[in-house]
Design a protein around this motif. Structure first.
Motif, mmCIF file in Angstrom:
data_model
loop_
_atom_site.group_PDB
_atom_site.id
_atom_site.type_symbol
_atom_site.label_atom_id
_atom_site.label_comp_id
_atom_site.label_asym_id
_atom_site.label_seq_id
_atom_site.Cartn_x
_atom_site.Cartn_y
_atom_site.Cartn_z
ATOM 1 N N VAL A 37 18.445 19.642 -7.860
ATOM 2 C CA VAL A 37 17.138 20.126 -7.415
ATOM 3 C C VAL A 37 16.066 19.068 -7.661
ATOM 4 C CG1 VAL A 37 15.366 21.884 -7.762
ATOM 5 C CG2 VAL A 37 17.784 22.516 -7.859
ATOM 6 N N ALA A 38 16.082 18.489 -8.849
ATOM 7 C CA ALA A 38 15.048 17.521 -9.219
ATOM 8 C C ALA A 38 15.105 16.269 -8.350
ATOM 9 C CB ALA A 38 15.198 17.149 -10.693
ATOM 10 N N VAL A 39 16.315 15.785 -8.080
ATOM 11 C CA VAL A 39 16.459 14.586 -7.248
ATOM 12 C C VAL A 39 15.985 14.866 -5.828
ATOM 13 C CG1 VAL A 39 18.153 13.038 -6.194
ATOM 14 C CG2 VAL A 39 18.273 13.536 -8.632
ATOM 15 N N ALA A 40 16.314 16.046 -5.296
ATOM 16 C CA ALA A 40 15.841 16.413 -3.957
ATOM 17 C C ALA A 40 14.316 16.481 -3.918
ATOM 18 C CB ALA A 40 16.441 17.748 -3.534
ATOM 19 N N CYS A 41 13.711 17.032 -4.974
ATOM 20 C CA CYS A 41 12.249 17.118 -5.034
ATOM 21 C C CYS A 41 11.618 15.725 -5.083
ATOM 22 C CB CYS A 41 11.821 17.927 -6.261
ATOM 23 S SG CYS A 41 12.120 19.701 -6.113
ATOM 24 N N ALA A 42 12.248 14.801 -5.824
ATOM 25 C CA ALA A 42 11.722 13.435 -5.901
ATOM 26 C C ALA A 42 11.828 12.742 -4.548
ATOM 27 C CB ALA A 42 12.475 12.648 -6.970
ATOM 28 N N CYS A 43 12.968 12.906 -3.885
ATOM 29 C CA CYS A 43 13.176 12.234 -2.602
ATOM 30 C C CYS A 43 12.256 12.792 -1.524
ATOM 31 C CB CYS A 43 14.636 12.356 -2.175
ATOM 32 S SG CYS A 43 15.090 11.254 -0.822
ATOM 33 N N VAL A 44 12.073 14.098 -1.535
ATOM 34 C CA VAL A 44 11.199 14.688 -0.522
ATOM 35 C C VAL A 44 9.751 14.255 -0.749
ATOM 36 C CG1 VAL A 44 10.485 16.870 -1.615
ATOM 37 C CG2 VAL A 44 10.963 16.818 0.836
ATOM 38 N N SER B 228 0.824 -1.210 0.000
ATOM 39 C CA SER B 228 0.000 0.000 0.000
ATOM 40 C C SER B 228 0.858 1.258 0.000
ATOM 41 C CB SER B 228 -0.916 -0.008 1.226
ATOM 42 O OG SER B 228 -1.630 1.202 1.337
ATOM 43 N N LEU B 229 1.894 1.264 0.826
ATOM 44 C CA LEU B 229 2.722 2.463 0.964
ATOM 45 C C LEU B 229 3.508 2.746 -0.313
ATOM 46 C CD1 LEU B 229 3.301 4.560 3.171
ATOM 47 C CD2 LEU B 229 5.304 3.224 3.814
ATOM 48 N N SER B 230 4.136 1.718 -0.873
ATOM 49 C CA SER B 230 4.941 1.920 -2.080
ATOM 50 C C SER B 230 4.079 2.360 -3.252
ATOM 51 C CB SER B 230 5.697 0.638 -2.436
ATOM 52 O OG SER B 230 4.802 -0.421 -2.731
ATOM 53 N N ASN B 231 2.857 1.822 -3.340
ATOM 54 C CA ASN B 231 1.960 2.227 -4.416
ATOM 55 C C ASN B 231 1.552 3.685 -4.278
ATOM 56 O OD1 ASN B 231 -1.239 2.003 -5.607
ATOM 57 N ND2 ASN B 231 0.422 1.142 -6.824
ATOM 58 N N HIS B 232 1.465 4.151 -3.031
ATOM 59 C CA HIS B 232 1.149 5.568 -2.788
ATOM 60 C C HIS B 232 2.276 6.468 -3.306
ATOM 61 C CE1 HIS B 232 -0.942 8.862 -0.829
ATOM 62 N NE2 HIS B 232 0.185 9.238 -0.253
ATOM 63 N N PHE B 233 3.511 6.004 -3.204
ATOM 64 C CA PHE B 233 4.650 6.764 -3.729
ATOM 65 C C PHE B 233 4.656 6.791 -5.250
ATOM 66 C CE2 PHE B 233 7.071 5.087 0.200
ATOM 67 C CZ PHE B 233 6.571 6.105 0.991
ATOM 68 N N PHE B 234 4.095 5.760 -5.879
ATOM 69 C CA PHE B 234 4.340 5.479 -7.294
ATOM 70 C C PHE B 234 3.167 5.793 -8.212
ATOM 71 C CE2 PHE B 234 3.945 2.104 -10.615
ATOM 72 C CZ PHE B 234 5.019 2.463 -11.414
ATOM 73 N N ALA B 235 1.954 5.525 -7.777
ATOM 74 C CA ALA B 235 0.825 5.489 -8.699
ATOM 75 C C ALA B 235 -0.092 6.702 -8.624
ATOM 76 C CB ALA B 235 0.008 4.212 -8.467
ATOM 77 N N ILE C 33 8.830 11.274 -1.056
ATOM 78 C CA ILE C 33 8.631 10.116 -0.174
ATOM 79 C C ILE C 33 8.145 10.588 1.194
ATOM 80 C CG2 ILE C 33 9.809 8.220 1.013
ATOM 81 C CD1 ILE C 33 11.711 8.045 -1.393
ATOM 82 N N ILE C 34 8.792 11.627 1.708
ATOM 83 C CA ILE C 34 8.425 12.164 3.027
ATOM 84 C C ILE C 34 7.018 12.753 2.992
ATOM 85 C CG2 ILE C 34 9.017 13.904 4.754
ATOM 86 C CD1 ILE C 34 11.951 13.549 3.856
ATOM 87 N N ILE C 35 6.739 13.538 1.961
ATOM 88 C CA ILE C 35 5.413 14.154 1.844
ATOM 89 C C ILE C 35 4.353 13.080 1.642
ATOM 90 C CG2 ILE C 35 4.006 15.757 0.508
ATOM 91 C CD1 ILE C 35 6.252 17.020 2.218
ATOM 92 N N GLY C 36 4.714 12.020 0.909
ATOM 93 C CA GLY C 36 3.785 10.916 0.710
ATOM 94 C C GLY C 36 3.402 10.246 2.019
ATOM 95 N N VAL C 37 4.393 10.020 2.883
ATOM 96 C CA VAL C 37 4.104 9.429 4.198
ATOM 97 C C VAL C 37 3.236 10.374 5.024
ATOM 98 C CG1 VAL C 37 5.116 8.650 6.367
ATOM 99 C CG2 VAL C 37 6.186 8.009 4.204
ATOM 100 N N CYS C 38 3.547 11.667 4.964
ATOM 101 C CA CYS C 38 2.763 12.648 5.728
ATOM 102 C C CYS C 38 1.299 12.635 5.295
ATOM 103 C CB CYS C 38 3.355 14.047 5.548
ATOM 104 S SG CYS C 38 4.928 14.313 6.397
ATOM 105 N N SER C 39 1.068 12.582 3.984
ATOM 106 C CA SER C 39 -0.312 12.600 3.490
ATOM 107 C C SER C 39 -1.030 11.291 3.794
ATOM 108 C CB SER C 39 -0.329 12.873 1.984
ATOM 109 O OG SER C 39 0.244 11.807 1.262
ATOM 110 N N LYS C 40 -0.300 10.185 3.785
ATOM 111 C CA LYS C 40 -0.906 8.877 4.023
ATOM 112 C C LYS C 40 -1.255 8.674 5.497
ATOM 113 C CE LYS C 40 -1.724 4.661 2.172
ATOM 114 N NZ LYS C 40 -2.695 4.449 1.086
ATOM 115 N N ILE D 252 6.153 10.402 -4.833
ATOM 116 C CA ILE D 252 7.345 10.837 -5.568
ATOM 117 C C ILE D 252 6.974 11.729 -6.743
ATOM 118 C CG2 ILE D 252 9.231 9.997 -7.033
ATOM 119 C CD1 ILE D 252 9.473 7.607 -5.122
ATOM 120 N N TYR D 253 5.877 11.407 -7.411
ATOM 121 C CA TYR D 253 5.443 12.211 -8.558
ATOM 122 C C TYR D 253 4.482 13.317 -8.122
ATOM 123 C CZ TYR D 253 7.351 8.251 -11.185
ATOM 124 O OH TYR D 253 8.179 7.271 -11.701
#
Length: 658
Positions: free
Chosen positions: A436-443, A190-197, A445-452, A202-203
């Protein structure tokens, strides 16, 4: 340098950084700025990498002009491109080759292409299964997370990747968390799909901004750099302020502020302008630490100064759902107050130490500078027109400004760009966007956990609980949170995380969302100045030869107005021109300027003559009165100003007759 009279070598002021200083700059930025520790290619590999970077820029220009593909596909392509460039540019570790990518690097490049290919060929399935992923979705999501974490580790160091892993752990083991931090917990599927889909991981928003606004404005900066904009800023600063009292320090402030408003990178700005300005400051009598502090404080402020500011400002516009032109308006007066505070302290220090400016006959004239390179300012004014009055999108405005910059640069021989310069600028834009782009992608993950998990709301409630019913205490706790995060993170992820955590807490107390986000933005940026982790200050100390910690504390002292300004615009939104009349805006700005002046006098302990300690305390109180909105507090501040002038004038006369 334009319009400088020829003199014997032993008398000629050296306005260009020497080869030795340039070498030192390169060493410092590689040591302190992880994002600059890249490979140096040669031969065939250099050509391959150049072509790849060029193709990446052409893709982003095309999508900005004619429109991107479907949202998830476009963002996955952008992240894939940035990951591929990362694994080619950045070695895996210190022992890795700094000239040739390894087999593992090429394998990671190939794997970086998997996500966009999978999403493009299975788009409907991926979207429809969001929240109900299958095994293949989980495999692709896991691969994406691993690639992003590794890319972030290479680009920014361990901190952001480790923080992301901690948040992943929090998402997985929420049931084991204590007290209010407990949540239902999620399995990896569930968590990884939230990052991906979807567009909450991440997106998410940060990658969307990186793939559009940030990329194009970094590209704009690369084109401006090739046209000689940096030289224009240096020459303008020299012609305007070089001959005045403490001139070299003012040159540093002006040049660093102007350049920083375009490139938005504090450490890179320090080594770019500092290699030129720091030797000048030392030569005219400023101490090593003060010279480094002036450069670092001015460079960090460039991220706060319109029109372009740091890349985080584009993310702020997206998060608040406002036009970028609104961010420019909100940021204008606070940024000017910040630089006013530095300029006044520089002037007072020069008066106190009896420092003079540079010989006027050895400086470029303003007229000569404008005649030779002044046309390069046309794209900047054009950009402002497009952002405020044209009605077109920010992305399209950026594309047109890039094209206009290339055209305008051809008008004069000094700035003319060859075809090779143009394509090199496009390639440079791709390389400069990677970090910049890599930092935005990595962050993401953090924002995804916060929203989930609702972590952001939990932290907001925690901050409010710590601050009690006091807005001031809540602001202080928010400031501390922002600066602690900013010490270990690049400025963009630091702002995104603090905005997600702290801004909701401030908004709950009735603070305007714009002021809450700008408050978080300021303190995330200032971590570059504040010891014990003050990268901009340490970089400046490396150039000046001063003590890094002393330089850091001197930087904080110089930037003291910037640490108070965020509190000012929270209590007085008129400073951000929010819901205010023209009269209120002018009055608030004028009283704030006077308050910044008194603050600088109290900090430096000098006006027309040295100040006694008791008088410094009174002046400090007067400055705070002027900064706090209200007729009574303004009257107290103005009274302190008048008393200060009378006391200092009398003391100045007595010192002259003594």
């Amino acid at each position: 340098m334009t319009d400088i009279k020829k003199k014997p070598a032993d008398e000629q002021l050296n306005f260009e950084a020497s080869a030795e200083m340039q070498k030192k700059s390169d060493e410092i930025i590689k040591k302190l700025d992880k994002e600059s520790t890249t490979r140096s290619f040669s031969g065939v590999m250099k050509k391959i990498f150049f072509v790849l970077c060029l193709l990446v820029s052409l893709y982003h220009l095309y999508t900005a002009t004619f429109g991107p593909p479907l949202t998830l596909i476009h963002r996955s392509i952008h992240v894939s491109m940035m990951l591929a460039l990362t694994f080619l540019m950045y070695p895996m570790c210190k022992k890795s080759s700094f000239t040739t990518p390894s087999i593992i690097d090429w394998l990671l490049v190939a794997l970086s292409l998997a996500a966009p290919i999978y999403i493009s060929t299975n788009y409907l399935g991926v979207v429809e299964r969001a929240g109900n992923a299958n095994t293949m979705d989980m495999i692709m999501a896991t691969l994406l997370v691993v690639l992003v974490l590794e890319a972030s580790r290479r680009v920014s160091g361990n901190v952001l990747s480790i923080l992301s892993l901690i948040f992943i752990g929090y998402g997985l083991f929420g049931r084991e968390m204590p007290g209010m931090f407990m949540h239902r917990g999620y399995d990896w599927l569930s968590l990884s799909n939230h990052f991906f889909a979807n567009t909450e991981g991440i997106y998410g928003t940060s990658v969307n901004v990186a793939a559009s606004y940030i990329y194009l404005f970094i590209l704009f900066g690369a084109v401006m750099s090739k046209s000689g904009m940096g030289q224009l800023f240096n020459d303008l600063a020299l012609s305007l302020a070089g001959h005045t009292k403490g001139g070299p320090a003012k040159v540093s402030v002006l040049a660093s502020g102007l350049l920083g408003s375009i490139n938005g990178s504090a450490v890179a700005n320090v080594v770019t302008t500092g290699a030129f300005t720091i030797p000048l400051m030392k030569k005219t009598g400023y101490s090593k630490e003060f010279a480094g502090a002036v450069e670092s404080a001015a460079s960090v402020g460039g991220q706060l100064l319109p029109p372009i500011m740091g890349a985080a400002a584009f993310i702020m516009a997206e998060m608040l759902g406002v036009k970028y032109s609104s961010i420019i308006i909100w940021a204008a007066i606070p940024a000017l107050l910040y630089y006013l505070g530095i300029i006044i302290q520089v002037q007072l220090r020069a008066s106190k130490d009896g420092l003079v400016g540079l010989p006027k006959e050895q400086l470029p004239s303003f007229k000569a500078v404008i005649n030779s390179r002044g046309h390069l300012l046309i794209p900047v004014f054009f950009l402002l027109y497009m952002l405020f009055f044209s009605g077109t999108t920010v992305v399209y405005s950026a594309v047109l400004t890039i094209v206009l910059t290339i055209i305008v640069a051809q008008l004069k021989k000094e700035t003319r760009m060859s075809f090779n310069d143009m394509v090199t600028a496009l390639a440079d834009g791709a390389k400069q966007t990677v970090s910049v782009a890599v930092a935005c992608a990595c962050v993401g993950i953090i924002i995804g956990v916060c929203s989930k998990t609702g972590f952001g709301l939990t932290m907001a409630n925690t901050i409010i609980a710590l601050g009690g019913t006091s807005i001031l205490f809540t602001l202080v706790f928010t400031m501390i949170t922002c600066m602690i995060l900013g010490m270990g993170l690049p400025s963009i992820p630091a702002y995104i995380i603090t905005a997600a955590i702290a801004a909701p807490a401030l908004a709950k107390l009735g603070i305007a969302p714009a002021a809450a986000h700008m408050f978080s933005f300021y303190y995330a940026m200032f971590a570059n100045l504040t010891p014990p982790v003050a990268l901009a200050s340490f970089a400046a100390a490396g150039l000046s030869g001063g003590d890094p910690m002393k330089t850091g504390f001197a930087s904080v002292k110089l930037a003291i107005a910037g640490f108070i300004v965020p509190f000012m615009f929270v209590f007085s939104p008129q400073l951000m021109l929010i819901d205010t009349t023209v009269f209120e805006g002018v009055w608030t700005a004028a009283s704030a300027c006077l308050g910044v002046f008194l603050l600088a006098v109290a900090t430096e302990g000098y006006f027309l003559a040295p100040l006694a300690l008791w008088l410094r305390v009174i002046v400090l109180a007067g400055s705070l009165g002027l900064m706090y909105p209200g007729i009574v507090t303004d009257a107290v501040g103005v009274t302190v100003c008048a008393v200060l002038y009378m006391i200092q004038k009398k003391k100045e006369k007595s010192l002259k007759t003594a």
